[in-house]
Design an enzyme around this catalytic site. Structure first.
Site, PDB file in Angstrom:
ATOM      1  N   CYS A 114       0.800  -1.053  -0.022  1.00  0.00           N
ATOM      2  CA  CYS A 114      -0.048   0.006   0.117  1.00  0.00           C
ATOM      3  C   CYS A 114       0.648   1.213   0.270  1.00  0.00           C
ATOM      4  O   CYS A 114       0.263   2.195  -0.378  1.00  0.00           O
ATOM      5  CB  CYS A 114      -0.933   0.075   1.173  1.00  0.00           C
ATOM      6  SG  CYS A 114      -1.922  -1.325   1.468  1.00  0.00           S
ATOM      7  N   HIS A 254      -3.326   6.927   3.318  1.00  0.00           N
ATOM      8  CA  HIS A 254      -4.047   5.789   2.817  1.00  0.00           C
ATOM      9  C   HIS A 254      -5.172   5.279   3.522  1.00  0.00           C
ATOM     10  O   HIS A 254      -5.318   5.453   4.637  1.00  0.00           O
ATOM     11  CB  HIS A 254      -2.622   4.586   3.136  1.00  0.00           C
ATOM     12  CG  HIS A 254      -3.450   3.117   2.814  1.00  0.00           C
ATOM     13  ND1 HIS A 254      -3.698   3.061   1.443  1.00  0.00           N
ATOM     14  CD2 HIS A 254      -3.208   2.088   3.289  1.00  0.00           C
ATOM     15  CE1 HIS A 254      -4.233   1.710   1.406  1.00  0.00           C
ATOM     16  NE2 HIS A 254      -3.793   1.340   2.715  1.00  0.00           N
ATOM     17  N   ASN A 284     -10.474  -0.249   0.644  1.00  0.00           N
ATOM     18  CA  ASN A 284      -9.050  -0.100   0.802  1.00  0.00           C
ATOM     19  C   ASN A 284      -8.325  -0.708  -0.686  1.00  0.00           C
ATOM     20  O   ASN A 284      -8.338  -1.785  -1.162  1.00  0.00           O
ATOM     21  CB  ASN A 284      -8.261  -1.054   1.882  1.00  0.00           C
ATOM     22  CG  ASN A 284      -6.637  -0.902   1.870  1.00  0.00           C
ATOM     23  OD1 ASN A 284      -6.102  -0.480   0.776  1.00  0.00           O
ATOM     24  ND2 ASN A 284      -6.323  -1.473   2.809  1.00  0.00           N
TER      25      ASN A 284
HETATM   26  O1  UT7 Z   1      -3.630  -1.613   3.632  1.00  0.00           O
HETATM   27  C1  UT7 Z   1      -3.325  -2.314   4.860  1.00  0.00           C
HETATM   28  C2  UT7 Z   1      -4.154  -3.534   4.977  1.00  0.00           C
HETATM   29  N1  UT7 Z   1      -4.726  -3.773   6.274  1.00  0.00           N
HETATM   30  C3  UT7 Z   1      -5.359  -2.826   7.218  1.00  0.00           C
HETATM   31  O2  UT7 Z   1      -4.880  -1.789   7.233  1.00  0.00           O
HETATM   32  C4  UT7 Z   1      -5.928  -3.518   8.377  1.00  0.00           C
HETATM   33  C5  UT7 Z   1      -6.136  -2.963   9.538  1.00  0.00           C
HETATM   34  N2  UT7 Z   1      -6.988  -3.850  10.553  1.00  0.00           N
HETATM   35  C6  UT7 Z   1      -8.431  -3.408  10.420  1.00  0.00           C
HETATM   36  O3  UT7 Z   1      -8.796  -2.631   9.819  1.00  0.00           O
HETATM   37  C7  UT7 Z   1      -9.148  -4.062  11.558  1.00  0.00           C
HETATM   38  O4  UT7 Z   1      -8.262  -4.814  12.419  1.00  0.00           O
HETATM   39  C8  UT7 Z   1     -10.219  -4.997  10.761  1.00  0.00           C
HETATM   40  C9  UT7 Z   1     -11.404  -4.077  10.150  1.00  0.00           C
HETATM   41  C10 UT7 Z   1      -9.506  -5.898  10.034  1.00  0.00           C
HETATM   42  C11 UT7 Z   1     -10.849  -5.758  12.110  1.00  0.00           C
HETATM   43  O5  UT7 Z   1     -11.401  -4.904  12.939  1.00  0.00           O
HETATM   44  P1  UT7 Z   1     -11.469  -5.120  14.415  1.00  0.00           P
HETATM   45  O6  UT7 Z   1     -11.989  -4.169  15.258  1.00  0.00           O
HETATM   46  O7  UT7 Z   1      -9.754  -5.228  14.807  1.00  0.00           O
HETATM   47  O8  UT7 Z   1     -12.159  -6.486  14.653  1.00  0.00           O
HETATM   48  P2  UT7 Z   1     -11.418  -7.780  15.291  1.00  0.00           P
HETATM   49  O9  UT7 Z   1     -10.466  -8.638  14.221  1.00  0.00           O
HETATM   50  O10 UT7 Z   1     -10.851  -7.737  16.456  1.00  0.00           O
HETATM   51  O11 UT7 Z   1     -12.675  -8.635  15.327  1.00  0.00           O
HETATM   52  C12 UT7 Z   1     -13.750  -8.338  16.443  1.00  0.00           C
HETATM   53  C13 UT7 Z   1     -14.864  -9.354  16.185  1.00  0.00           C
HETATM   54  C14 UT7 Z   1     -14.523 -10.810  16.120  1.00  0.00           C
HETATM   55  O12 UT7 Z   1     -15.567 -11.523  16.709  1.00  0.00           O
HETATM   56  P3  UT7 Z   1     -15.343 -12.099  18.201  1.00  0.00           P
HETATM   57  O13 UT7 Z   1     -14.073 -13.140  18.118  1.00  0.00           O
HETATM   58  O14 UT7 Z   1     -15.152 -11.160  18.995  1.00  0.00           O
HETATM   59  O15 UT7 Z   1     -16.610 -12.925  18.388  1.00  0.00           O
HETATM   60  C15 UT7 Z   1     -14.467 -10.860  14.623  1.00  0.00           C
HETATM   61  O16 UT7 Z   1     -14.593 -12.442  14.264  1.00  0.00           O
HETATM   62  O17 UT7 Z   1     -15.465  -9.072  14.909  1.00  0.00           O
HETATM   63  C16 UT7 Z   1     -15.580 -10.276  14.030  1.00  0.00           C
HETATM   64  N3  UT7 Z   1     -15.401  -9.810  12.715  1.00  0.00           N
HETATM   65  C17 UT7 Z   1     -16.510  -9.681  12.021  1.00  0.00           C
HETATM   66  N4  UT7 Z   1     -17.811  -9.497  12.273  1.00  0.00           N
HETATM   67  C18 UT7 Z   1     -18.932  -9.100  11.306  1.00  0.00           C
HETATM   68  C19 UT7 Z   1     -14.361  -9.757  11.827  1.00  0.00           C
HETATM   69  N5  UT7 Z   1     -14.632  -9.277  10.803  1.00  0.00           N
HETATM   70  C20 UT7 Z   1     -16.009  -9.145  10.632  1.00  0.00           C
HETATM   71  C21 UT7 Z   1     -17.199  -8.833   9.707  1.00  0.00           C
HETATM   72  N6  UT7 Z   1     -18.305  -8.871   9.930  1.00  0.00           N
HETATM   73  N7  UT7 Z   1     -16.635  -8.560   8.401  1.00  0.00           N
END
Ligand code: UT7
Length: 327
Positions: A114, A254, A284
């Site tokens: 990115c 970004h 993204n």
């Molecule tokens: O360009 C560089 C590339 N990537 C990035 O910059 C990504 C950086 N990270 C992020 O943007 C965030 O970490 C995410 C958007 C990927 C995830 O958000 P988060 O607030 O960190 O969520 P999490 O991974 O801590 O997950 C929280 C909960 C989990 O459920 P439990 O274990 O608490 O029951 C996940 O399974 O949210 C769940 N979850 C979802 N629920 C509904 C994860 N993805 C989804 C989804 N819909 N799409």
């Protein structure tokens, strides 16, 4: 006299097809509310099956050349930043060169995920300043939909396709890019990667069956590293330019997650009105996100010729970078 990398013109290419949160609700267990509040994304653009990264890149490049009033034969250098090249080789830049008919250009890709577009700008600045080339067509182009697992809700809601381009030359009228800072830390490589298809794990029936030809991401860890590395990139770039963050008229970060953008701007003490955000519409788009956002902001006259614009990015590698542009 200080030289600047003048941005003569810009261009973009975005697929017409829209994938909205309601579409994703039908594909994986997710909701519009979760996606919007956790990422800031409402919809993203997705290419048709037959469209590759070079198609979007060439379209964005063509638009930038037309807007600069240049012919393809005028181009000295083509650089494409991408993590989703058409093939392992040849470079996507060479394919774009052929599509454009830029017969006099040297063409190569830059791999910095990115942050790739900011790496390209910095390399172009050095190569033009040293007199090796007179101008460059710089392109950030991605078709992330091709490497996204649409059964993995932790990644498939995030990514979109698109391309952005700039046609640049050196100038000394005080307008253009005038400072940059790049960084990398390969010890974080496993946080965001595509495991199979390279020399470490060549593609096989097994890698395909295991879904190892798709993006793998540790979102939580990457989030923290992203905020830290983008803050460092921003501060180091501003320091090099002998400016202060309150002299930044527009921050173009970004577009990975609205929460990352908000954390960054709070750390830098930059209010919402001075930040350009389009993640809601495109998600993204990796290396394409910064040049698409810059093109939109320039076209909408969000800044003027005396504005200090700070571009900041981070990405897989991990890599990060900042670039300061006046006007
Ligand atoms: O360009 C560089 C590339 N990537 C990035 O910059 C990504 C950086 N990270 C992020 O943007 C965030 O970490 C995410 C958007 C990927 C995830 O958000 P988060 O607030 O960190 O969520 P999490 O991974 O801590 O997950 C929280 C909960 C989990 O459920 P439990 O274990 O608490 O029951 C996940 O399974 O949210 C769940 N979850 C979802 N629920 C509904 C994860 N993805 C989804 C989804 N819909 N799409």
């Amino acid at each position: 006299m200080k030289t600047y990398l003048k941005i003569l013109a810009t261009g973009i290419s975005l697929p017409e097809k829209v994938l909205c949160n309601a579409d994703l609700e039908r594909m994986v267990e997710t909701s519009d509310d979760w996606i919007l509040t956790r990422t800031g994304i409402r919809e993203r653009r997705i290419t048709e099956k037959e469209v590759a990264t070079s198609d979007l890149g060439a379209d964005a490049g063509r638009m930038a050349l037309a807007s600069a009033g240049k012919n393809p034969e005028d181009v000295d250098l083509i650089m494409v930043a991408t993590a989703t090249g058409d093939q392992m080789f040849p470079s996507t830049a060479c394919i774009v060169q052929a599509k454009l008919g830029a017969v006099n250009a040297t063409a190569f890709d830059i791999s910095a995920a990115c942050s790739g577009f900011l790496y390209c700008l910095t390399v172009a600045y050095s190569l033009l300043s040293s007199g090796v080339y007179r101008n460059a067509l710089i392109i950030g182009a991605e078709t992330l939909s091709k490497i996204t697992d649409y059964s993995d809700r932790s990644t498939c809601v995030l990514f979109g396709d698109g391309a952005g381009a700039m046609f640049v030359e050196l100038g000394n009228d005080g307008k253009g890019m005038f400072a940059s800072h790049l960084g990398s830390d390969g010890s974080y490589a496993s946080l965001l990667n595509l495991p199979a298809g390279g020399s470490r794990m060549p593609a096989s029936q097994e890698t395909v069956a295991n879904g190892q030809h798709y993006i793998k991401m540790n979102g939580n860890e990457l989030f923290k590293v992203a905020v830290r590395s983008m803050e460092e990139a921003a501060r180091r770039t501003v320091d090099k330019a002998e400016l202060d963050t309150d002299e930044i008229d527009l921050l173009i970060p970004h577009q990975a997650n609205i929460r990352i953008i908000n954390s960054l701007r709070k750390r830098l003490d930059i209010e919402k009105e001075r930040v350009y955000v389009n993640i809601e519409r495109f998600g993204n788009t990796s290396a394409a996100s910064v040049p698409i956002a810059y093109h939109e902001a320039r076209t909408a006259k969000v800044f003027d010729k005396n504005s200090n614009i700070l571009l900041v990015a981070f990405g897989g590698g991990i890599t990060w970078g900042g670039v300061l542009i006046r006007g």
